[in-house]
Design an enzyme around this catalytic site. Structure first.
Site, PDB file in Angstrom:
ATOM      1  N   ILE A 155       0.862  -1.191   0.000  1.00 37.14           N
ATOM      2  CA  ILE A 155       0.000   0.000   0.000  1.00 37.14           C
ATOM      3  C   ILE A 155       0.891   1.231   0.000  1.00 37.14           C
ATOM      4  O   ILE A 155       1.077   1.872   1.045  1.00 37.14           O
ATOM      5  CB  ILE A 155      -0.943   0.008   1.217  1.00 37.14           C
ATOM      6  CG1 ILE A 155      -1.709  -1.319   1.314  1.00 37.14           C
ATOM      7  CG2 ILE A 155      -1.926   1.156   1.128  1.00 37.14           C
ATOM      8  CD1 ILE A 155      -2.606  -1.444   2.510  1.00 37.14           C
ATOM      9  N   PRO A 156       1.502   1.566  -1.107  1.00 36.19           N
ATOM     10  CA  PRO A 156       2.369   2.741  -1.106  1.00 36.19           C
ATOM     11  C   PRO A 156       1.559   4.020  -0.892  1.00 36.19           C
ATOM     12  O   PRO A 156       0.458   4.148  -1.444  1.00 36.19           O
ATOM     13  CB  PRO A 156       2.994   2.731  -2.513  1.00 36.19           C
ATOM     14  CG  PRO A 156       2.211   1.770  -3.312  1.00 36.19           C
ATOM     15  CD  PRO A 156       1.395   0.923  -2.417  1.00 36.19           C
ATOM     16  N   HIS A 157       2.121   4.890  -0.053  1.00 31.01           N
ATOM     17  CA  HIS A 157       1.439   6.171   0.198  1.00 31.01           C
ATOM     18  C   HIS A 157       2.468   7.166   0.688  1.00 31.01           C
ATOM     19  O   HIS A 157       3.485   6.775   1.250  1.00 31.01           O
ATOM     20  CB  HIS A 157       0.337   5.994   1.237  1.00 31.01           C
ATOM     21  CG  HIS A 157       0.844   5.449   2.543  1.00 31.01           C
ATOM     22  ND1 HIS A 157       0.842   4.090   2.808  1.00 31.01           N
ATOM     23  CD2 HIS A 157       1.386   6.043   3.628  1.00 31.01           C
ATOM     24  CE1 HIS A 157       1.356   3.892   4.020  1.00 31.01           C
ATOM     25  NE2 HIS A 157       1.700   5.053   4.526  1.00 31.01           N
ATOM     26  N   PRO A 158       2.220   8.431   0.481  1.00 29.06           N
ATOM     27  CA  PRO A 158       3.157   9.433   1.007  1.00 29.06           C
ATOM     28  C   PRO A 158       2.965   9.594   2.513  1.00 29.06           C
ATOM     29  O   PRO A 158       1.861   9.373   3.021  1.00 29.06           O
ATOM     30  CB  PRO A 158       2.773  10.715   0.275  1.00 29.06           C
ATOM     31  CG  PRO A 158       1.466  10.462  -0.360  1.00 29.06           C
ATOM     32  CD  PRO A 158       1.125   9.028  -0.255  1.00 29.06           C
TER      33      PRO A 158
END
Lengths: 574, 273, 231
Positions: free
Chosen positions: C134-137
Site C-alpha cells: 500500500i504505497p502512500h506518502p
C-alpha cells in the site's frame, strides 16, 4: 459623516451608526450636564438651608436637629422611595463590576434627598456620595435610553461619577481620577475620553451656576526644605487618622445594629450624639465646606487643643452619622478631618520648633486633606489632583504627592482596601476588568458544557463498553440510569484501561462494577472560580455537570482554558 | 436556574394556594421548582435593560421559621423535590439579587401590595414590570388552587402572540394536555390571515399535525366570547398586542382577559426567548 | 449580510450563549433588529481580525465535501481506478511507472508525488505481506486533494518490496488521503478486506475492474461505519 447623503437620514439613524467612541463622548457630555446639575442642586439647597439653620443653632433644642434630620432621611429612603441598601458608592461599584452598570432610576434622586436631610440638619457626612450615586444612576439610565451595551454603560456610569466629583470641587482632574481609580478601576483610551468630557462639562455647569465651591486664591507658598521633611510626619498622622476613622466607622455600624432594630431610631440616636458633640464643637456639623474654606483661607486658628479636639470630634461625628444609617459620604468629612489635622500638626510643630519659619497653616491643611482622602479612599491620585486643583498651582505638587503617597502606603498596611471596596472585596464582588476573577465571573458553566459525550448504563457489559470507547473521542464516560436518566457515576479511561484489552472479561464485567461513584459533581449554577478550585483539589480534568440528578454534560479544564483565553481576548479594547 | 420555576413563597393561606398552583404547573410540565423564601423586604432582578425592584408585602416575611416547613410540606405532598433558593449576590447587605434566567416564574397578581388587593382586573406594577422585562413567561395563578386540564392560547397575530403560541406548544408537549387556539378576528383580517401569520413563522405544522384546535370568533365581542374558554383551561397569552402605550398597560386584549377570566394565566412578555 | 447569534457562534466556534453574552456586554459589535441581535458580517470580520480570532469559514456551507469525510474505500478506489501490467523490477521503477499511469487531480505534481512515495518507502516498506503493498506518502499534500484516492495497480511481475513476510508483491494500492485521519480510516478498512484470505485469492486472479469494485463494495457494506462518518 452622513452629511453628504443629505437629510434623508434621521438623526436617530445617524446617532446609532456613529462610531462607538464618538457616541460615548456625546453621551458622556450629556451625562456631565446632568451630573453637574445634580451637584449644584444639592449644594445650593444645602447652603440655603444651613444659612437658615445657622440662625437657630444656639437654641436649646438645636442638638435634636441632626437626630430629626437623620430619622427623616432614613424613613424617606426606606418608606418613601423604598431604596434599601446602606452603602452608597459601593453599590455603584458593584453595579459596574457585576451588573453591566445597571442602576435604578430611583437612585438618581433618592440619595440626593436623603443626603440633603442628613447633612442639612447637621449630620456629619459629605454630599459627594449622594451626588456620585445620582450622577452614576442618571448616566446608567441615559445609557439605557441610548441602547448602550453593558461595557459602554459602565463607562457612562463612570462619567456620571466623574461629573459629580468634578462639579462639586470645580476640579475636573479629580473627577477623572476618582472615576477611573475608584469606580471603574481601569485606565483605557476608550474610558478616558468620555469621562474627561463629562468631567469638564460637569465642572463648567457648576461654574456657570454657582462658582467655586472651595474658593482658594492661587498663591505661592513660601516653603522650605524643612517643610518637606515635616510633610512626612503629617503623612503618618493622616494615615493614623484615616485608620481610626475607618475602624470607628465599622465599630459604629456593628454597635448601632445591636442597640436597636428600629432603623429610624438608630439614625436618630446617632444624630442626637452628633448634635451634642456639635454643641461643643460646631465645626463638626454638616458637610464642613465652610470649615475647609476658613481653614485654608487662614481665617481660623484655634490652637493646638481645639484643633486636636475638633479633628477627633469630626472623626467620631462622621462615624456616628454614617454608621447609624444617616445618608451621605465620607469624601467631605475626609477633607475636613484632613484640614483640621493639618492645622493641628502645624500648630504642634510651630510650638515645638518655634525657631523654624514654617509654611502657613493652609499649606499643611491642604496637605492634610490630600493625605486623609488618599488613604481612606486608597486613591492617591484623586487626593493629589483634588488638592492641586483647589490650590490651582502646580508648584505645590511635590509635598502633595509626598503626603498622599506616603499616607496611602502606610494605611495600606492596616486597611489595605478603600472604604468603598472593603465590603465588595469581602463578598468577592470587586471584579476589575480583565482580571482573573472578572473573566471567571462572566463565563458560565452552561457555556462551557460539553454535551457530546457518550453515555453508558450500569448494566452494560464490558464488551459493549469497549465498542463505545472505540467510537468516542473522550476519556470520560458518564454512567446514567437507563430508565430514570439520573447520574450514577463516571468511568475514566485511565482507570479501566487494563481491563479493556482483556477479552476474557468482556462478558463477565459490567459497567456498574467498574464505574467510579465517588465523583464530585458540579451544578450549572456554580461559580467557575469554585469549580476551578474543585479541579485543583480533585486533580481531575473533567467534572460532570449535574442538575436535579440529571447529567447535563462535562466541564473540562481544556475547554475552560480555551474559553478563558478567548474571553480575555475579547475583553481587550482595541 | 436555567430550567427551573421560581416561586416566591408567601407564608399565608393565600400563598399556599399559589404554591400549590406552581407545584401543579411543575408537575405537569416536569419542571423542577425553586422556592425563594424571602428574608428581606425587597429584592432586585437585574434584567438586561432594567433593574426591577420588587418590594414584598409583609406577609412574605411572616413567620420565617414555619415558612420553609410549610413550603416543603406542600411540595412533597405533590411528589416533587423541594429546592430552596438562597441568594448568592447582594446589591447591599439587605438587598439580594435574584437571577433572571429561570424558565418560568410565578407571580401572584400583586407582589408588593397586601393580598387583599388581589382581584380580577388588577395586576400590580411590579408584576407588570417583571413581565415587561423577563425572558421567561410569568405564571399568574388563580387565587384558589385549581387543576387545569387543557391549554388555551390567545392568538391575535402579534409577535407576542406568536411567542405565546410557542410557549403554549411547549407546555402542551411537556404536559401532554390538549391545546386550543383562541382567536378573536379583528376587523381587516380574516381567518386565513391568521393562518398565514403562523405559516410565515413556520408554526403552521402544529396546526396541520392536528394537535391544535383553533377557535375563531368574529363577532368582535371579546367579553362575551371569553365565556367559551373552559373553566379548567390554563390561559397562555402575550403581554401586548399591537398597542402603542406599552409602559403602563398591557394590550387591551390581555387587560380584558385578565379582568374577565378567573383562570390561571401564563403571560409571555416582549422579551421572551 | 447579517448573521444571527447562532451563525456567529458556528463561525467562531463558541457556544451561542457566549456570543449572546458578548453582544450584550458590548464586546462584539451588533445591531438590534426587532429585539434580536444581529451581527454584520463586515463588522464580524473586522472584529475577528482585530482580536486575532480565526473564523471557521468551512463550517458555514455545510454539505460541502471536505467536512463530511468520505471514507468509503469503494468510492476511493472508484475514483483512483484500476491499472494492469505495471512495469518495473524494483520498488523505484514500479512506483515510477505507477505514478505515470494513474490519473490524478490536475494540480497534483506527479514528480513530487513520486518523491514523497519513495521517501516513505525508505522509512519502512509499505509491503504489508501476502504479496500486497500500500504505497502512500507520509505527509499528504492537503490542499491539492479534496477526496481520498486509491489507485489499484496490478504489477506485470512480482517484485520484492522488502515486505514483512518477505513475499514479493503482485498488487499495490496507491493511497492518497487528504488527512491523517482519513488515511487511518481508509487503511483500517482496506486491511479489513485484505485480511480476508478469499479476497486475497480473488486478487491473485487479477479480476476485472468492475468485478473488483463490486466485490469491495459488498465487503464494505459489512463494515461498521467508522466514527468519523457518524459525527
Amino acid at each position: 459623516m452622513a452629511a453628504g447623503r443629505g437629510l434623508r437620514l434621521s438623526p436617530r439613524y445617524i446617532f446609532y451608526s456613529m462610531d462607538e467612541r464618538l457616541k460615548l463622548i456625546i453621551i458622556g457630555a450629556i451625562v456631565g450636564i446632568f451630573g453637574g446639575l445634580a451637584s449644584v442642586a444639592l449644594n445650593r439647597s444645602l447652603r440655603y438651608v444651613s444659612e437658615i439653620l445657622n440662625t437657630i443653632r444656639h437654641v436649646r433644642y438645636a442638638p435634636l436637629l441632626p437626630a430629626i434630620g437623620a430619622a427623616f432621611s432614613s424613613i424617606f429612603l426606606r418608606h418613601v422611595v423604598r431604596d434599601l441598601g446602606a452603602h452608597s458608592v459601593p453599590e455603584v461599584i458593584y453595579s459596574v463590576s457585576r451588573k453591566g452598570g445597571l442602576l435604578r432610576l430611583r437612585s438618581s434622586f433618592s440619595r440626593l434627598v436623603s443626603g440633603f436631610l442628613t447633612i442639612a440638619s447637621g449630620g456629619s457626612a459629605g454630599p459627594e456620595a449622594p451626588v456620585v450615586i445620582s450622577g452614576a444612576s442618571i448616566g446608567s439610565n441615559i445609557g439605557t435610553i441610548f441602547n448602550l451595551r453593558d461595557r459602554q454603560r459602565e463607562v457612562i456610569v463612570g462619567c456620571g461619577a466623574a461629573a459629580a466629583i468634578a462639579s462639586i470641587f470645580n476640579a475636573p482632574f479629580a473627577g477623572i481620577a476618582f472615576s477611573l481609580e475608584v469606580i471603574l478601576g481601569e485606565w483605557t483610551i476608550i474610558n478616558l475620553a468620555p469621562i474627561a468630557i463629562a468631567s469638564v462639562v460637569g465642572t463648567e455647569v457648576s461654574r456657570i451656576l454657582q462658582g467655586n465651591q472651595i474658593p482658594f486664591h492661587h498663591r505661592i507658598f513660601h516653603s522650605g526644605a524643612l517643610d518637606l521633611v515635616a510633610c512626612i510626619g503629617l503623612a503618618a498622622l493622616t494615615s493614623l487618622g484615616s485608620i481610626i476613622l475607618i475602624r470607628l466607622l465599622k465599630m459604629a455600624e456593628s454597635h448601632f445594629k445591636k442597640v436597636t432594630s428600629i432603623f429610624w431610631l438608630r439614625a436618630a440616636l446617632g444624630g442626637l450624639i452628633v448634635g451634642i458633640i456639635g454643641l461643643f464643637l460646631p465645626q463638626v456639623l454638616g458637610e464642613g465646606y465652610e470649615v475647609i474654606r476658613r481653614v485654608i483661607g487662614e481665617q481660623y486658628s484655634p490652637g493646638i487643643v481645639i484643633s486636636g479636639f475638633a479633628t477627633l470630634g469630626k472623626i467620631v461625628a462622621t462615624s456616628l452619622t454614617i454608621g447609624s444609617g444617616g445618608s451621605g459620604g465620607l469624601f467631605a468629612p475626609c477633607l475636613v478631618i484632613g484640614s483640621l489635622m493639618g492645622l493641628f500638626y502645624q500648630s504642634t510643630i510651630a510650638s515645638v520648633f518655634p525657631s523654624v519659619m514654617w509654611a502657613g497653616e493652609s499649606y499643611f491643611a491642604l496637605l492634610g486633606m490630600a493625605g486623609v482622602l488618599s488613604s481612606v479612599l486608597q486613591a492617591p491620585l484623586t487626593g493629589i489632583f483634588l488638592v492641586v486643583e483647589i490650590t490651582g498651582g502646580y508648584d505645590f505638587i511635590v509635598p502633595v504627592v509626598l503626603v498622599s503617597v506616603i499616607s496611602a502606603t502606610i494605611s495600606h498596611y492596616f486597611e489595605p482596601f478603600s472604604v468603598y471596596h472593603q465590603e465588595l472585596i469581602r463578598r468577592g464582588e470587586l471584579l476589575r476588568p480583565r482580571t482573573d476573577a472578572r473573566v471567571l465571573a462572566e463565563l458560565s458553566v452552561m457555556e462551557l458544557l460539553e454535551k457530546d459525550c457518550l453515555l453508558v448504563h450500569p448494566e452494560m457489559r464490558l464488551k459493549e463498553f469497549v465498542s463505545i470507547v472505540q467510537r468516542s473521542h473522550r476519556n470520560y464516560f458518564p454512567v446514567v440510569d437507563s430508565k430514570t436518566g439520573s447520574f450514577l457515576g463516571m468511568i475514566h479511561l485511565d482507570d479501566v484501561r487494563p481491563y479493556l484489552f482483556n477479552p476474557g472479561l468482556y462478558e463477565s464485567v459490567i459497567v456498574g462494577e467498574i464505574m467510579n461513584t465517588n465523583i464530585y459533581t458540579v451544578s450549572p449554577d456554580d461559580e467557575l472560580a469554585d469549580i476551578i478550585s474543585v479541579f485543583d483539589r480533585e486533580h481531575t480534568w473533567s467534572l460532570p455537570v449535574v442538575q436535579d440528578g440529571k447529567f447535563l454534560g462535562l466541564i473540562s479544564k481544556a475547554t475552560l482554558m480555551d474559553h478563558y483565553r478567548k474571553e480575555l481576548i475579547v475583553q481587550e479594547e482595541k | 436556574m436555567k430550567n427551573q420555576l421560581l416561586h416566591v413563597f408567601r407564608n399565608t393561606p393565600f400563598g399556599r394556594e399559589t404554591l400549590l398552583q406552581s407545584v401543579y404547573f411543575c408537575r405537569m410540565t416536569k419542571t423542577p421548582i425553586n422556592v425563594y423564601i424571602p428574608e428581606f423586604p425587597q429584592f432586585l432582578m437585574y434584567f438586561e435593560k432594567e433593574i426591577v425592584t420588587v418590594d414584598l408585602d409583609r406577609a412574605f416575611l411572616r413567620d420565617p421559621e414555619t415558612a420553609r416547613e410549610h413550603a416543603e410540606q406542600i411540595i412533597r405532598s405533590q411528589g416533587l423535590k423541594p429546592n430552596f433558593f438562597t441568594p448568592k449576590r447582594f446589591t447591599a447587605s439587605t438587598l439580594p439579587d435574584i437571577p433572571v434566567d429561570f424558565r418560568y416564574m410565578t407571580c401572584p397578581r400583586t407582589i408588593s401590595n397586601l393580598s387583599t388587593k388581589v382581584s380580577l382586573g388588577y395586576i400590580g406594577p411590579r408584576v407588570r414590570n417583571i413581565i415587561k422585562n423577563a425572558s421567561f413567561p410569568v405564571i399568574i395563578p388563580s387565587p384558589v388552587y385549581k387543576e387545569w386540564k387543557r391549554i388555551t392560547v390567545f392568538f391575535g397575530g402579534s409577535a407576542n402572540a406568536i411567542n405565546a403560541f410557542k410557549a403554549g406548544i411547549k407546555i402542551s408537549q411537556l404536559s401532554g394536555l390538549p391545546l386550543t387556539l383562541f382567536t378573536e378576528i379583528e376587523d381587516p383580517y380574516t381567518e386565513e390571515s391568521y393562518r398565514d401569520i403562523l405559516r410565515e413563522n413556520m408554526l403552521y405544522d402544529e396546526i396541520e399535525k392536528g394537535n391544535v384546535n383553533w377557535l375563531f370568533f368574529d363577532k368582535g365581542r371579546l367579553m362575551e366570547d371569553l365565556y367559551n374558554v373552559p373553566h379548567d383551561a390554563l390561559i397562555v397569552v402575550g403581554a401586548y398586542g399591537h398597542g402603542l402605550i406599552k409602559e403602563l398597560f398591557f394590550g387591551s386584549t390581555l387587560e380584558t382577559i385578565q379582568s374577565v377570566l378567573p383562570n390561571s394565566m401564563v403571560i409571555v412578555g416582549p422579551n421572551f426567548l | 449580510m447579517k448573521l444571527n447569534a447562532r451563525e456567529v457562534a458556528r463561525l467562531i466556534d463558541m457556544p451561542e450563549e457566549t456570543i449572546q453574552r458578548w453582544i450584550r456586554k458590548g464586546s462584539l459589535p451588533a445591531v438590534e433588529i426587532n429585539g434580536k441581535y444581529m451581527v454584520r458580517e463586515d463588522d464580524l470580520r473586522k472584529w475577528a481580525d482585530k482580536h486575532n480570532i480565526v473564523l471557521n469559514e468551512e463550517q458555514r456551507d455545510t454539505g460541502s465535501e471536505p467536512k463530511r469525510k468520505d471514507v468509503s474505500i469503494y468510492k476511493a478506489m472508484h475514483r483512483g481506478g484500476v491499472f494492469y501490467g505495471i512495469k518495473g523490477d524494483n520498488v523505484k521503477d514500479v512506483l515510477e511507472d505507477m505514478v505515470r499511469v494513474v490519473t490524478l487531480p490536475e494540480n497534483l505534481d506527479k514528480k513530487m508525488l513520486l518523491e514523497l512515495l519513495l521517501e516513505r518507502e525508505k522509512l519502512a516498506s509499505t509491503g504489508i505481506g501476502e504479496g500486497i503493498a500500500i504505497p502512500h506518502p507520509r505527509t499528504t499534500p492537503k490542499d491539492l486533494l479534496p477526496w481520498p484516492i486509491i489507485s489499484t495497480c496490478f504489477l506485470e511481475k512480482e517484485v520484492d518490496f522488502n515486505a514483512i513476510d518477505g513475499k514479493p508483491v503482485f498488487v499495490a494500492f496507491m493511497m492518497l488521503s487528504p488527512s491523517i485521519k482519513t488515511h487511518l480510516d481508509m487503511l483500517s478498512r482496506l486491511s479489513f478486506c485484505l485480511r480476508d484470505k478469499e479476497f486475497v485469492n480473488f486478487l491473485r486472479c487479477i479480476p476485472r475492474e468492475e468485478d473488483l469494485l463490486e466485490k469491495v463494495r459488498l465487503m464494505e457494506t459489512r463494515l461498521k461505519p467508522t466514527s468519523s462518518t457518524q459525527s
